[in-house]
Design an enzyme around this catalytic site. Structure first.
Site, PDB file in Angstrom:
ATOM      1  N   GLU A 102       0.841  -1.215   0.000  1.00 33.77           N
ATOM      2  CA  GLU A 102       0.000   0.000   0.000  1.00 33.77           C
ATOM      3  C   GLU A 102       0.871   1.258   0.000  1.00 33.77           C
ATOM      4  O   GLU A 102       0.531   2.255  -0.630  1.00 33.77           O
ATOM      5  CB  GLU A 102      -0.948  -0.029   1.195  1.00 33.77           C
ATOM      6  CG  GLU A 102      -2.017  -1.122   1.006  1.00 33.77           C
ATOM      7  CD  GLU A 102      -2.915  -1.270   2.212  1.00 33.77           C
ATOM      8  OE1 GLU A 102      -2.384  -1.611   3.298  1.00 33.77           O
ATOM      9  OE2 GLU A 102      -4.121  -1.044   2.080  1.00 33.77           O
ATOM     10  N   GLU A 122      -3.809  -9.541   3.397  1.00 32.84           N
ATOM     11  CA  GLU A 122      -4.588  -9.235   4.599  1.00 32.84           C
ATOM     12  C   GLU A 122      -5.748 -10.205   4.815  1.00 32.84           C
ATOM     13  O   GLU A 122      -6.111 -10.512   5.953  1.00 32.84           O
ATOM     14  CB  GLU A 122      -5.140  -7.803   4.533  1.00 32.84           C
ATOM     15  CG  GLU A 122      -4.122  -6.713   4.786  1.00 32.84           C
ATOM     16  CD  GLU A 122      -3.371  -6.272   3.542  1.00 32.84           C
ATOM     17  OE1 GLU A 122      -3.380  -7.020   2.534  1.00 32.84           O
ATOM     18  OE2 GLU A 122      -2.771  -5.185   3.572  1.00 32.84           O
TER      19      GLU A 122
END
Ligand code: 3H9
Length: 676
Positions: A102, A122
């Site tokens: 990210e 995730e």
């Protein structure tokens, strides 16, 4: 944690937080400040962000989850990076995972080595990428590619990243830093992913959901991931990130993510051996010997061959040896046919195998694993012979599932070199390895077995000596109660359904049919003392004979069996039992709570090092639903008093040998979680 270095007019921001450059508080603070400073400094023309050590970053610091958040949050950091008025380039080697990717997505450009792995895993922690990943990735690579990465959690190599627009430039590891700096210097503009737009029709999301329904199963996170990516197609970045944040927080506070985070750390903690003298070094293993080329021996050998470790496999007869090596080759070829191996790799692996009838050939091996059938006399005989053949310092391991490692070790003059290495079937597939520590097992032998297990891709767990070690011992009360419940009025399908509804891949009777109802029965085939014996006497040995607790058609599809029911009825009549209605609640208490109780006994006896090791055994050896964290974690969440109450409620049915764990009682009374 964050180091900066100026290369003329390019600022390098280095993440230095070993071992995985997790983006903990200090890293976030340092990175935020470094970007602010770069923005304000007229002498800086561009910025590169790099990771120190073996990777870019493994993502947010998972150990901070569930605690009070400290500013700046990762979403604020990534937004600050994207807002930077000067070109920012992510320089990625090794891996960029989760929050790590990210950060890279918020950078204006990405440079990576071809071998780099880029991923948003995730979902495996019951979460979604919560720092803009669900908003920026689809904007950059399109909805379908983004859904694939985010919902499966599987990383892609940077070469693929280059194809889909995730990576701007590939550079070899040795040239990466230089290439990235000159790339950054040559950029005249910032390029903000967040300002791009991405479109998709609602059907894209519905189709994806339908196609992946099985893999998604009962998990909440994949659905939330899809929802968040959908928001990227409907909302501007800031609103989309808000939606992402809400969904992320919902998952983070939920039971599934808590359990999955527990599983993540439990797996890594299992590698830590209690009571080891400091500095214990593993022994060198350059050749492994395997005794027995049956299903287990072959599967065990494949683990080492696949990892490039030569194997000498010994059998007693040529046809058994040929059959065994033939099966191994067939398994490898099947993997190659699925595209998961090349035919050169098949030949490479098989080329490392030395099949022989000569027991003395084991003298070349540094580790010898016995994988013959479960019989103490046979095993003692083999270990006695091995003692005469194996080189000094060689590790002698048994793959026994139940037997006493100390007794086996006593058949040698080197009990310190003897250890249990209990693989699970199919041994080339199942990840669990129970490493059984005998009373005299040397520390370096244990370290070697655990380390080697990890090297060949297993998840090793230390167990002490007892009948069935950790996993199989916990099956015993489950199986005993399951059969008893049949007698009292339940059906196999009813008992199994409680387990599959719980999330187990199969129930006790489906498992018995798969493993073989006849295990242990052949020793005394005239004995018919229970329903199991009676099934065996009628050749109902499970799937392999087309009939067991269930009937099977030629596609191995099970159906309730009138023959089994007749056997059950006969036993009820013989025992004077009038069948009664059995509730799912009773089945749960008697077949799942009793397993928790057995786990507590295993802990109090010191057979397992810690409660989370028991969870790891069940997650990796028996398919316990990961989103509940494993039997011990699950029991703590349900409440130990509730477990104990359930057991006490049916105490009258559990049989005279059933023993309630005093550790379970103490922990329940004191309101403490189950652990040693
Ligand atoms: C996330 O990023 C959320 C964001 O989207 C949003 C935030 C708002 N944190 O596995 P190893 C520890 S979620 C803390 O044996 P390897 C690990 O416990 C995160 N600790 O090494 C172990 O500790 P110890 C998304 C971490 O080389 C040590 O590091 N990222 C983290 O075999 C070594 O680990 C992931 O899910 C972490 N993120 O494998 C990636 N990662 O030595 C999770 C590791 O005390 N990590 N530790 O036992 C991995 O998959 C592997 O660790 C990795 C390295 C592949 C990176």
């Amino acid at each position: 944690m964050i180091e900066t270095r100026l290369h003329d007019d390019v600022l390098e921001i280095l993440i230095a937080n070993p071992p995985v450059n997790a983006l903990g508080t200090k890293v976030r603070q340092g990175m935020f400040k470094a970007i602010e400073d770069a923005d304000a400094n007229a002498a800086i023309k561009a910025v590169v962000i790099r990771g120190s050590g073996k990777l870019f970053s493994g993502g947010a610091d998972i150990s901070e989850f569930g605690k009070a958040p400290v500013e700046p949050w990762l979403p604020e950091v990534v937004d600050r990076i994207e807002a930077c008025s000067k070109p920012v380039v992510a320089v990625i080697h090794g891996m960029a995972l989760g929050g790590g990717l990210e950060v890279a997505l918020a950078c204006h450009y990405r440079v990576a080595t071809p071998k780099t792995k880029l991923g948003l895993p995730e979902v495996n922690l019951g979460l979604l990428p919560g720092a803009g990943g669900t908003q920026r990735l689809p904007r950059l690579v399109g909805v379908e590619a983004a859904l694939g990465m985010i919902v499966t959690g599987k990383p892609v190599p940077a070469t693929k990243g280059k194809e889909i627009g995730l990576v701007d430039l590939l550079a070899e590891e040795g040239e990466l830093a230089e290439a990235a700096i000159s790339f950054a210097r040559s950029q005249s503009e910032v390029r903000r992913t967040g300002s791009l737009r991405v479109n998709a029709t609602p059907e894209v999301f519905e189709n994806f959901k339908a196609q992946n329904a099985r893999a998604i199963g009962r998990m909440e996170a994949p659905l939330a991931c899809i929802e968040a990516v959908k928001a990227a197609t409907e909302l501007p970045l800031d609103k989309g990130q808000q939606r992402e944040r809400e969904l992320f927080m919902g998952l983070m506070m939920g039971a599934q993510s808590k359990a999955l985070r527990h599983a993540f750390f439990a797996e890594r903690t299992a590698a830590k051996i209690v009571g080891l003298p400091e500095g214990t070094q593993p022994r060198e293993i350059s050749r492994v010997g395997v005794i027995g080329a049956g299903t287990m021996g072959g599967g065990i050998s494949m683990n080492f061959l696949s990892a490039g470790i030569p194997v000498t496999i010994v059998e007693m007869a040529q046809d058994a040896l040929d059959r065994g090596t033939g099966v191994m080759r067939k398994n490898y070829e099947a993997t190659a046919a699925k595209g998961r191996m090349t035919s050169e790799q098949v030949e490479q692996a098989m080329g490392l195998l030395n099949p022989t009838l000569d027991f003395d050939a084991l003298s070349q091996c540094d580790l010898i694993i016995e994988a013959v059938y479960e019989n103490m006399d046979v095993k003692k005989d083999i270990f006695g012979r091995l003692d005469g053949v194996a080189k000094p310092g060689a590790i002698l391991a048994s793959n026994t599932s139940y037997l006493d490692i100390n007794e086996i070790a006593a058949a040698t003059n080197r009990p310190q070199d003897v250890v249990g290495m209990h693989f699970f079937s199919p041994a080339n597939v199942m990840k669990l390895l129970e490493v059984v520590r005998g009373d005299k097992t040397a520390a370096d032998v244990l370290v070697t077995a655990m380390g080697l297990g990890r090297k060949v891709g297993k998840v090793p767990v230390v167990a002490g000596v007892c009948y069935g070690f950790i996993g199989n011992r916990m099956l015993i009360p489950r199986q005993t109660q399951a059969v008893q419940l049949l007698l009292e009025g339940a059906t196999p399908a009813q008992v199994d359904k409680v387990h599959t509804d719980f999330g187990m891949p199969m129930g006790p009777f489906q498992m018995a049919d798969l493993a073989g109802v006849d295990i242990g029965w052949h020793r005394d085939p005239n004995r018919i003392e229970n329903i199991r014996d009676a099934l065996c006497a009628q050749s109902r040995w499970g799937q392999k004979t087309g009939a067991g607790f269930y009937d099977y058609d030629d596609k191995r599809k099970p159906s309730p069996s009138p023959v089994t029911q007749a056997i059950i009825d006969e036993f009820r009549a013989k025992s004077g039992v009038t069948p009664r209605e059995i509730s799912d609640e009773e089945i749960t208490a008697r077949t799942i709570y009793t397993m928790v109780n057995e786990g507590a006994l295993i802990l109090e006896e010191g057979i397992a090092q810690r409660a989370s090791d028991i969870d790891v055994v069940w997650l990796y050896g028996y398919g316990w639903p990961r989103w509940t964290g494993g039997p011990m974690f699950w029991a703590n969440e349900v409440g130990l008093q509730a477990i104990l109450d359930g057991i006490n409620k049916y105490a009258g049915q559990l049989g005279p040998d059933f023993k309630v764990s005093s550790l379970l009682q103490t922990c329940a009374a004191e309101g403490k979680p189950l652990d040693r």
